[in-house]
Design a protein around this motif. Structure first.
Motif, PDB file in Angstrom:
ATOM      1  N   PRO A 112      53.805  40.759 131.611  1.00 21.22           N
ATOM      2  CA  PRO A 112      55.136  40.392 131.119  1.00 21.22           C
ATOM      3  C   PRO A 112      56.067  39.991 132.270  1.00 21.22           C
ATOM      4  O   PRO A 112      56.170  40.708 133.275  1.00 21.22           O
ATOM      5  N   PRO A 113      56.783  38.882 132.162  1.00 18.15           N
ATOM      6  CA  PRO A 113      57.777  38.541 133.178  1.00 18.15           C
ATOM      7  C   PRO A 113      58.868  39.606 133.245  1.00 18.15           C
ATOM      8  O   PRO A 113      59.310  40.116 132.215  1.00 18.15           O
ATOM      9  N   PRO A 114      59.316  39.950 134.437  1.00 16.69           N
ATOM     10  CA  PRO A 114      60.419  40.900 134.553  1.00 16.69           C
ATOM     11  C   PRO A 114      61.743  40.232 134.219  1.00 16.69           C
ATOM     12  O   PRO A 114      61.877  39.008 134.366  1.00 16.69           O
ATOM     13  N   PRO A 115      62.728  41.003 133.774  1.00 18.12           N
ATOM     14  CA  PRO A 115      64.047  40.422 133.496  1.00 18.12           C
ATOM     15  C   PRO A 115      64.846  40.257 134.786  1.00 18.12           C
ATOM     16  O   PRO A 115      65.929  40.819 134.946  1.00 18.12           O
ATOM     17  N   LEU A 116      64.276  39.505 135.717  1.00 11.98           N
ATOM     18  CA  LEU A 116      64.885  39.248 137.017  1.00 11.98           C
ATOM     19  C   LEU A 116      64.918  37.749 137.254  1.00 11.98           C
ATOM     20  O   LEU A 116      64.000  37.031 136.824  1.00 11.98           O
ATOM     21  N   PRO A 117      65.941  37.235 137.927  1.00 14.77           N
ATOM     22  CA  PRO A 117      66.030  35.788 138.142  1.00 14.77           C
ATOM     23  C   PRO A 117      64.802  35.242 138.872  1.00 14.77           C
ATOM     24  O   PRO A 117      64.278  35.872 139.794  1.00 14.77           O
ATOM     25  N   ILE A 118      64.325  34.096 138.435  1.00 15.14           N
ATOM     26  CA  ILE A 118      63.202  33.433 139.084  1.00 15.14           C
ATOM     27  C   ILE A 118      63.579  31.988 139.368  1.00 15.14           C
ATOM     28  O   ILE A 118      64.444  31.409 138.705  1.00 15.14           O
ATOM     29  N   ILE A 119      62.957  31.430 140.365  1.00 15.28           N
ATOM     30  CA  ILE A 119      63.161  30.016 140.694  1.00 15.28           C
ATOM     31  C   ILE A 119      61.834  29.302 140.517  1.00 15.28           C
ATOM     32  O   ILE A 119      60.840  29.630 141.182  1.00 15.28           O
ATOM     33  N   ARG A 120      61.790  28.382 139.605  1.00 15.75           N
ATOM     34  CA  ARG A 120      60.583  27.587 139.406  1.00 15.75           C
ATOM     35  C   ARG A 120      60.969  26.295 138.710  1.00 15.75           C
ATOM     36  O   ARG A 120      62.079  26.151 138.184  1.00 15.75           O
ATOM     37  N   ALA A 121      60.067  25.340 138.731  1.00 15.60           N
ATOM     38  CA  ALA A 121      60.345  24.043 138.113  1.00 15.60           C
ATOM     39  C   ALA A 121      60.479  24.195 136.608  1.00 15.60           C
ATOM     40  O   ALA A 121      59.742  24.969 135.983  1.00 15.60           O
ATOM     41  N   ALA A 122      61.445  23.483 136.045  1.00 17.09           N
ATOM     42  CA  ALA A 122      61.625  23.513 134.593  1.00 17.09           C
ATOM     43  C   ALA A 122      60.418  22.873 133.916  1.00 17.09           C
ATOM     44  O   ALA A 122      59.811  21.938 134.451  1.00 17.09           O
TER      45      ALA A 122
END
Length: 217
Positions: A112-122
């Protein structure tokens, strides 16, 4: 309540077990596991909003998706269930545990992705794709989640196991486990699709977590 009624499938009898699929998938992803789980559980496989045969309302806030699941449990007369969620389904599961802790007996979160900001391509989205709005809306929440979500995970008391795909996955699910008090972290280094790419290891970990003691589930 938001008025969304989810499409779903059920099988088996016993303590309820809800299986939540990942993004762009549907409840059909769990088909290979239904016979196994239905030997001991009432297996409930919904299609989340914006997926499969469920409605596509144009709004895909993760807390609303969790409320959809809570309403489905109401409609089925289920007070409390174990929940397994993959990826986006894992996020919906932990929102359900935050919003309605009494409704979740145990929780398995698969990469599961964490509820933390991530930077990745849309993601590249075809405007004609019926899931386009869902992809864009959920991606915004992945990139800039409400800070209250991470804080909320710190108050989760539901017994939780996080299955992490290891270095092969693009999802830092180990960071999700670190946010949940007492969460058990199990690494199965096959990437993001653990249930599909390592089904026996997946079932062994899940069975071990759910079976002792079964009365709690």
């Amino acid at each position: 309540m938001n008025g969304i009624k989810l499409a779903y499938r059920t099988a088996g009898e016993g303590p309820p077990l809800v299986l939540l699929h990942g993004r762009t998938d549907s409840g059909l992803t769990w088909a290979p596991f239904v016979v196994h789980f239905a030997r001991r559980f009432q297996v409930i496989r919904p299609d989340l909003r914006g997926h499969g045969k469920s409605p596509y309302p144009g709004s895909y806030a993760l807390p609303d998706m969790a409320e959809d699941v809570a309403r489905l449990l109401d409609d089925l007369g289920v007070e409390r269930a174990a929940v397994i969620g993959h990826s986006l389904g894992g996020m919906v599961a932990y929102h359900l545990a935050m919003l309605h802790p009494s409704r979740v007996s145990r929780m398995v979160l698969e990469d599961p992705p964490p509820p933390l900001p991530i930077i990745r391509a849309a993601p590249e989205v075809d405007p004609g794709d019926p899931q386009a709005e869902m992809l864009l809306d959920t991606e915004r929440q992945f990139a800039a989640p409400d800070p209250a979500w991470a804080e909320g995970l710190g108050r989760v008391t539901v017994p939780t196991m996080v299955l992490y795909g290891g270095p092969s996955t693009h999802v830092p699910a180990d960071r999700t486990a670190a946010l949940i008090p007492g969460a058990k972290l199990v690494t199965i280094d096959v990437g993001h699709l653990i249930h599909a790419d390592a089904p026996q290891e997946f079932l062994a970990a899940v069975d071990d977590f759910l079976q002792d003691p079964l009365e709690d589930v």
